[in-house]
Design a protein around this motif. Structure first.
Motif: not given
Lengths: 113, 115
Positions: A6, A89, A91, A104-107, A109, B36, B38, B41-44, B89
């Motif tokens: 992302q 955030m 995702f 999932f991606g890292e997001g 913000r 999941y 987490k 600052a990262e995605g699940p 989660f």
């Protein structure tokens, strides 16, 4: 290991501005999603996309939001006129088959000032 | 929307002991459940899943138990390690034809494993 990427990792914008968040899902995946997480809250579904069209969207995903898969590899989320409450955030996620797990991606913000 | 609930916002356990994270759901249509993990600052990151036709699924240190009659699932981590400290989660989905396969998430439980 394949991953969802992302960009940008962080974007700061003024209220009312347009924002585009970009995602490159895993290459052979067919199902694409956007989720968001407001600070301190749960991860919320926004929209799902399959076969080049939206398959489901949540109440959050109003007319200010749109998604696109312009070139077969990117998957974008556009917010036309950002509001303060859009700060979160975001995702991107994808999966290869209907019964598989979501990656999932890292997001990204998003901070709306 | 409280279809998936994790009633414990946090859990603290000693390294080497068992961590048990709980999750309840209300929608009887859910037939696929996932956990999941987490980090900030990262995605699940996907950990483990279970289909509604099973009551247990095990993968290394992680085991998920499903009690359909109680609409309850739990994640067991044995033995717990400091690196397991994260937010966990629970998520649920309806995997029937015509559905989008979206996940509904719980609020998360912050696990702290103390050395």
């Amino acid at each position: 290991e394949p991953e969802v990427t992302q960009t940008p990792s962080h974007q700061v914008t003024q209220m009312g501005q347009e924002v585009i968040l970009r995602c490159v899902p895993i290459s052979n995946h067919l199902y694409f999603y956007w989720y968001r997480q407001i600070l301190g809250q749960k991860v919320e579904f926004l929209v799902s996309f399959y076969n080049n069209e939206i398959s489901e969207k949540s109440e959050i995903f109003d007319d200010q939001f749109s998604v696109e898969r312009p070139d077969g590899s990117n998957f974008t989320l556009k917010i036309r006129s950002t509001k303060l409450e859009d700060s979160a955030m975001y995702f991107c996620a994808s999966k290869g088959d209907f019964s598989g797990e979501l990656f999932f991606g890292e997001g990204s913000r998003l901070t709306v000032l | 929307d409280q279809q998936v609930k994790q009633n414990s916002p946090s859990l603290s356990v000693q390294e080497g002991r068992i961590s048990i994270l709980n999750c309840d759901y209300t929608n009887s249509m859910f037939d696929y459940f996932l956990w999941y993990k987490k980090y900030p600052a990262e995605g699940p990151t996907f950990l483990i899943s279970i289909s509604s036709i099973k009551d247990k699924n095990e993968d290394g240190r992680f085991t998920v138990f499903l009690n359909k009659s109680a609409k309850h699932l739990s994640l067991h981590i044995v033995p717990s390690q400091p690196g397991d400290s994260a937010v966990y989660f629970c998520a649920a989905s309806v995997l029937v034809s015509g559905n989008t396969g979206k996940l509904i998430f719980g609020q998360g439980t912050t696990l702290q494993v103390k050395p």
